[in-house]
Write an enzyme that holds these catalytic residues in place. Structure first.
Site, mmCIF file in Angstrom:
data_model
loop_
_atom_site.group_PDB
_atom_site.id
_atom_site.type_symbol
_atom_site.label_atom_id
_atom_site.label_comp_id
_atom_site.label_asym_id
_atom_site.label_seq_id
_atom_site.Cartn_x
_atom_site.Cartn_y
_atom_site.Cartn_z
ATOM 1 N N ASN A 9 0.809 -1.217 0.000
ATOM 2 C CA ASN A 9 0.000 0.000 0.000
ATOM 3 C C ASN A 9 0.843 1.268 0.000
ATOM 4 O OD1 ASN A 9 -2.666 -1.182 0.116
ATOM 5 N ND2 ASN A 9 -2.101 -1.904 2.147
ATOM 6 N N ASP A 68 0.000 -11.269 1.426
ATOM 7 C CA ASP A 68 1.254 -11.291 2.178
ATOM 8 C C ASP A 68 1.187 -12.260 3.352
ATOM 9 O OD1 ASP A 68 2.340 -9.481 0.463
ATOM 10 O OD2 ASP A 68 2.437 -7.823 1.878
ATOM 11 N N THR A 111 2.134 -1.803 7.401
ATOM 12 C CA THR A 111 1.068 -0.821 7.563
ATOM 13 C C THR A 111 0.089 -1.309 8.630
ATOM 14 O OG1 THR A 111 1.292 -0.160 5.255
ATOM 15 C CG2 THR A 111 -0.741 0.456 6.385
#
Length: 276
Positions: free
Chosen positions: A14, A117, A142
Protein backbone atom coordinates in the site's frame (compact mmCIF):
# COMPACT_ATOMS: atom_id res chain seq x y z
CA UNK A 1 20.08 -31.06 -7.82
CA UNK A 2 19.37 -28.24 -10.26
CA UNK A 3 21.78 -25.51 -11.26
CA UNK A 4 21.58 -22.39 -9.03
CA UNK A 5 19.24 -19.78 -10.41
CA UNK A 6 18.13 -16.24 -9.59
CA UNK A 7 14.71 -14.87 -8.78
CA UNK A 8 13.64 -11.24 -8.67
CA UNK A 9 10.64 -11.06 -6.33
CA UNK A 10 8.58 -7.86 -6.20
CA UNK A 11 6.03 -7.10 -3.46
CA UNK A 12 3.73 -4.17 -4.21
CA UNK A 13 2.19 -2.92 -0.97
CA UNK A 14 0.00 0.00 0.00
CA UNK A 15 2.86 2.40 0.68
CA UNK A 16 6.04 0.81 -0.74
CA UNK A 17 7.30 -1.51 -3.47
CA UNK A 18 9.98 -3.98 -2.41
CA UNK A 19 12.42 -5.58 -4.84
CA UNK A 20 14.51 -8.56 -3.69
CA UNK A 21 17.04 -10.61 -5.63
CA UNK A 22 17.18 -14.18 -4.36
CA UNK A 23 19.37 -17.16 -5.15
CA UNK A 24 18.00 -20.71 -5.00
CA UNK A 25 20.03 -23.91 -5.42
CA UNK A 26 17.22 -26.46 -5.70
CA UNK A 27 13.57 -26.42 -6.63
CA UNK A 28 11.33 -25.77 -3.65
CA UNK A 29 10.15 -28.83 -1.74
CA UNK A 30 8.47 -29.18 1.62
CA UNK A 31 10.80 -28.10 4.44
CA UNK A 32 13.45 -26.88 1.99
CA UNK A 33 15.55 -23.86 3.01
CA UNK A 34 14.34 -20.44 1.99
CA UNK A 35 15.89 -18.77 -1.06
CA UNK A 36 18.92 -16.67 -0.08
CA UNK A 37 18.54 -12.88 -0.17
CA UNK A 38 21.31 -11.37 -2.30
CA UNK A 39 20.09 -7.77 -2.69
CA UNK A 40 17.04 -5.77 -1.66
CA UNK A 41 15.69 -2.28 -2.21
CA UNK A 42 12.36 -0.53 -1.70
CA UNK A 43 10.73 2.60 -3.06
CA UNK A 44 7.61 4.59 -2.29
CA UNK A 45 4.54 3.35 -4.15
CA UNK A 46 4.59 6.36 -6.52
CA UNK A 47 8.37 6.76 -6.58
CA UNK A 48 10.65 6.05 -9.54
CA UNK A 49 11.31 2.34 -10.10
CA UNK A 50 14.98 1.35 -9.57
CA UNK A 51 15.53 -0.56 -12.81
CA UNK A 52 19.10 0.69 -13.27
CA UNK A 53 20.15 -0.62 -9.87
CA UNK A 54 18.34 -3.92 -10.41
CA UNK A 55 20.10 -4.43 -13.75
CA UNK A 56 23.39 -3.84 -11.93
CA UNK A 57 22.50 -6.66 -9.53
CA UNK A 58 22.25 -9.12 -12.39
CA UNK A 59 25.52 -7.96 -13.89
CA UNK A 60 27.23 -9.15 -10.69
CA UNK A 61 25.87 -12.66 -11.08
CA UNK A 62 27.05 -15.42 -13.42
CA UNK A 63 23.94 -17.63 -13.38
CA UNK A 64 22.20 -17.93 -16.73
CA UNK A 65 18.75 -18.79 -15.38
CA UNK A 66 16.51 -16.04 -14.00
CA UNK A 67 12.87 -15.80 -13.03
CA UNK A 68 10.86 -12.74 -12.03
CA UNK A 69 7.61 -12.63 -10.07
CA UNK A 70 5.36 -9.84 -8.81
CA UNK A 71 2.50 -9.88 -6.29
CA UNK A 72 1.04 -7.70 -3.57
CA UNK A 73 -1.99 -6.00 -2.10
CA UNK A 74 -2.04 -3.04 -4.53
CA UNK A 75 -3.42 -3.94 -8.00
CA UNK A 76 -2.77 -0.44 -9.37
CA UNK A 77 0.85 -0.65 -8.25
CA UNK A 78 1.28 -4.12 -9.76
CA UNK A 79 -0.07 -2.85 -13.09
CA UNK A 80 2.38 0.04 -12.98
CA UNK A 81 5.36 -2.28 -12.41
CA UNK A 82 4.33 -4.54 -15.29
CA UNK A 83 3.65 -1.64 -17.68
CA UNK A 84 6.99 0.00 -16.82
CA UNK A 85 8.94 -3.26 -17.20
CA UNK A 86 12.30 -2.41 -18.83
CA UNK A 87 13.53 -3.65 -22.18
CA UNK A 88 16.50 -5.95 -21.84
CA UNK A 89 17.43 -9.31 -20.35
CA UNK A 90 14.91 -9.48 -17.50
CA UNK A 91 12.20 -12.03 -18.28
CA UNK A 92 8.58 -10.90 -18.22
CA UNK A 93 7.35 -11.34 -14.64
CA UNK A 94 4.93 -13.98 -13.44
CA UNK A 95 1.96 -12.13 -11.93
CA UNK A 96 0.60 -13.86 -8.83
CA UNK A 97 -2.86 -12.33 -8.54
CA UNK A 98 -4.68 -14.97 -6.48
CA UNK A 99 -3.88 -17.81 -4.12
CA UNK A 100 -5.25 -20.72 -6.17
CA UNK A 101 -1.77 -21.97 -7.03
CA UNK A 102 -0.33 -21.64 -3.52
CA UNK A 103 1.01 -24.86 -1.96
CA UNK A 104 -1.08 -24.10 1.12
CA UNK A 105 -4.41 -25.10 2.62
CA UNK A 106 -6.32 -22.05 3.90
CA UNK A 107 -8.58 -22.99 6.82
CA UNK A 108 -10.56 -19.80 7.45
CA UNK A 109 -14.14 -18.66 6.79
CA UNK A 110 -13.36 -16.75 3.57
CA UNK A 111 -10.03 -17.96 2.11
CA UNK A 112 -10.10 -15.59 -0.87
CA UNK A 113 -10.27 -12.54 1.39
CA UNK A 114 -7.04 -13.29 3.29
CA UNK A 115 -4.26 -10.80 2.46
CA UNK A 116 -1.76 -12.31 0.05
CA UNK A 117 1.25 -11.29 2.18
CA UNK A 118 -0.14 -13.28 5.13
CA UNK A 119 -0.37 -16.38 2.95
CA UNK A 120 3.08 -15.88 1.41
CA UNK A 121 4.44 -15.71 4.96
CA UNK A 122 2.73 -19.02 5.69
CA UNK A 123 4.26 -20.65 2.59
CA UNK A 124 7.70 -19.55 3.76
CA UNK A 125 6.99 -20.71 7.32
CA UNK A 126 6.25 -24.19 6.02
CA UNK A 127 9.74 -24.28 4.55
CA UNK A 128 11.24 -23.48 7.97
CA UNK A 129 9.17 -25.36 10.55
CA UNK A 130 9.83 -28.96 11.48
CA UNK A 131 7.34 -31.80 11.17
CA UNK A 132 4.53 -31.57 13.77
CA UNK A 133 5.61 -28.03 14.66
CA UNK A 134 3.18 -25.12 14.35
CA UNK A 135 4.30 -21.58 13.51
CA UNK A 136 3.31 -18.11 14.69
CA UNK A 137 4.12 -15.31 12.25
CA UNK A 138 4.38 -11.68 13.41
CA UNK A 139 4.37 -9.28 10.45
CA UNK A 140 4.67 -5.56 11.19
CA UNK A 141 3.85 -3.33 8.24
CA UNK A 142 1.07 -0.82 7.56
CA UNK A 143 -0.97 -3.27 9.59
CA UNK A 144 0.49 -5.75 12.05
CA UNK A 145 -0.66 -9.34 11.75
CA UNK A 146 -0.08 -12.26 14.11
CA UNK A 147 -0.97 -15.47 12.29
CA UNK A 148 -0.85 -19.22 12.91
CA UNK A 149 0.27 -22.06 10.67
CA UNK A 150 -1.00 -25.31 12.16
CA UNK A 151 1.02 -28.47 12.65
CA UNK A 152 -0.34 -29.88 9.37
CA UNK A 153 0.94 -26.83 7.47
CA UNK A 154 -2.38 -25.07 6.88
CA UNK A 155 -3.02 -21.37 7.41
CA UNK A 156 -5.30 -21.26 10.45
CA UNK A 157 -6.02 -17.51 10.76
CA UNK A 158 -4.82 -14.87 13.18
CA UNK A 159 -5.22 -11.28 14.33
CA UNK A 160 -4.87 -7.88 12.63
CA UNK A 161 -4.14 -4.55 14.30
CA UNK A 162 -2.80 -1.16 13.15
CA UNK A 163 0.95 -1.00 12.62
CA UNK A 164 3.31 1.76 13.78
CA UNK A 165 2.72 4.13 10.87
CA UNK A 166 -1.05 3.61 10.67
CA UNK A 167 -1.39 4.22 14.41
CA UNK A 168 0.67 7.40 14.20
CA UNK A 169 -1.41 8.71 11.28
CA UNK A 170 -4.69 7.90 13.02
CA UNK A 171 -3.70 9.90 16.11
CA UNK A 172 -2.87 12.87 13.90
CA UNK A 173 -5.82 12.57 11.51
CA UNK A 174 -8.56 12.09 14.09
CA UNK A 175 -7.51 14.58 16.74
CA UNK A 176 -7.23 18.36 16.59
CA UNK A 177 -3.92 18.86 18.36
CA UNK A 178 -1.82 15.68 18.34
CA UNK A 179 1.19 15.92 15.99
CA UNK A 180 2.21 13.33 13.42
CA UNK A 181 5.18 11.34 14.72
CA UNK A 182 7.38 9.96 11.92
CA UNK A 183 7.96 6.25 12.42
CA UNK A 184 11.65 6.85 11.65
CA UNK A 185 11.81 8.65 15.01
CA UNK A 186 11.24 5.32 16.72
CA UNK A 187 14.37 3.93 15.10
CA UNK A 188 16.59 6.59 16.67
CA UNK A 189 16.40 5.77 20.37
CA UNK A 190 14.15 3.52 22.42
CA UNK A 191 11.17 5.63 23.58
CA UNK A 192 10.92 6.37 27.28
CA UNK A 193 7.80 4.90 28.87
CA UNK A 194 6.82 7.95 30.93
CA UNK A 195 6.43 10.75 28.39
CA UNK A 196 6.79 14.25 29.86
CA UNK A 197 5.53 15.96 26.71
CA UNK A 198 3.02 15.13 23.99
CA UNK A 199 5.60 13.92 21.47
CA UNK A 200 7.29 11.58 23.94
CA UNK A 201 3.91 10.34 25.17
CA UNK A 202 2.90 9.41 21.61
CA UNK A 203 6.26 7.73 20.97
CA UNK A 204 5.79 5.71 24.14
CA UNK A 205 2.28 4.64 23.22
CA UNK A 206 3.21 3.72 19.65
CA UNK A 207 6.21 1.62 20.59
CA UNK A 208 5.35 0.01 23.91
CA UNK A 209 1.68 -0.37 22.97
CA UNK A 210 2.57 -2.22 19.77
CA UNK A 211 5.06 -4.42 21.60
CA UNK A 212 2.56 -5.22 24.35
CA UNK A 213 -0.18 -6.06 21.86
CA UNK A 214 2.09 -8.44 19.94
CA UNK A 215 3.30 -10.15 23.10
CA UNK A 216 -0.25 -10.67 24.38
CA UNK A 217 -1.49 -11.98 21.05
CA UNK A 218 1.34 -14.51 20.91
CA UNK A 219 0.61 -15.53 24.50
CA UNK A 220 -3.12 -15.98 23.83
CA UNK A 221 -2.47 -17.98 20.66
CA UNK A 222 -0.13 -20.29 22.57
CA UNK A 223 -2.76 -20.83 25.28
CA UNK A 224 -5.95 -21.02 23.23
CA UNK A 225 -5.10 -22.09 19.69
CA UNK A 226 -2.03 -24.33 19.98
CA UNK A 227 -2.78 -27.05 22.53
CA UNK A 228 0.37 -29.03 21.69
CA UNK A 229 2.70 -26.07 22.20
CA UNK A 230 4.12 -27.56 25.40
CA UNK A 231 5.26 -30.71 23.61
CA UNK A 232 6.66 -29.01 20.49
CA UNK A 233 7.13 -25.27 20.85
CA UNK A 234 5.89 -23.40 17.78
CA UNK A 235 8.32 -21.68 15.47
CA UNK A 236 7.84 -17.94 16.08
CA UNK A 237 8.80 -15.78 13.08
CA UNK A 238 9.14 -12.00 13.00
CA UNK A 239 9.02 -10.09 9.71
CA UNK A 240 7.93 -6.82 8.09
CA UNK A 241 9.03 -3.20 8.03
CA UNK A 242 8.70 -2.61 11.78
CA UNK A 243 10.18 -5.93 12.80
CA UNK A 244 13.64 -4.54 13.55
CA UNK A 245 12.09 -2.31 16.22
CA UNK A 246 10.40 -5.20 18.02
CA UNK A 247 13.10 -7.86 17.61
CA UNK A 248 15.29 -6.88 20.61
CA UNK A 249 12.29 -6.94 22.95
CA UNK A 250 10.63 -10.23 22.06
CA UNK A 251 11.44 -13.67 23.45
CA UNK A 252 14.78 -15.18 22.45
CA UNK A 253 13.01 -17.97 20.55
CA UNK A 254 11.74 -15.52 17.92
CA UNK A 255 13.42 -16.00 14.52
CA UNK A 256 13.97 -12.73 12.65
CA UNK A 257 13.20 -13.05 8.91
CA UNK A 258 12.70 -9.48 7.60
CA UNK A 259 11.79 -10.48 4.00
CA UNK A 260 9.71 -13.58 4.68
CA UNK A 261 6.80 -12.80 2.32
CA UNK A 262 9.15 -12.19 -0.61
CA UNK A 263 10.90 -15.49 0.04
CA UNK A 264 7.47 -17.11 0.16
CA UNK A 265 6.65 -15.45 -3.17
CA UNK A 266 9.79 -16.97 -4.66
CA UNK A 267 8.71 -20.42 -3.47
CA UNK A 268 5.26 -19.94 -5.00
CA UNK A 269 6.82 -18.88 -8.32
CA UNK A 270 8.96 -22.02 -8.30
CA UNK A 271 5.87 -24.17 -7.82
CA UNK A 272 3.96 -22.40 -10.60
CA UNK A 273 6.90 -22.92 -12.98
CA UNK A 274 7.16 -26.58 -11.98
CA UNK A 275 3.45 -27.15 -12.66
CA UNK A 276 3.63 -25.71 -16.17
Amino acid sequence: MSQPFLQLAIDVGNSRIKFVLLKTDVLAEENSPLPQVVHSISTLIDGSLPWEQINAWFEEQQELTCQTVVAGSNPRGIARVVQDWPQGNLPVPIEVLNTDSFPLEICVDEPRKVGIDRLLNAVAANALRTTDQAAIIIDTGTATTVDVVSTDGSFAGGAILPGFELSAKALNDYTALLPLIPVDDLHQTEPIVLGKNTTDAIRSGLFWGQLGAVRELVNQLLQQSLPNARQVHPLVLLTGGGSALLAPHLIEAVQFEPLLSLQGLALVAQKISGDQ
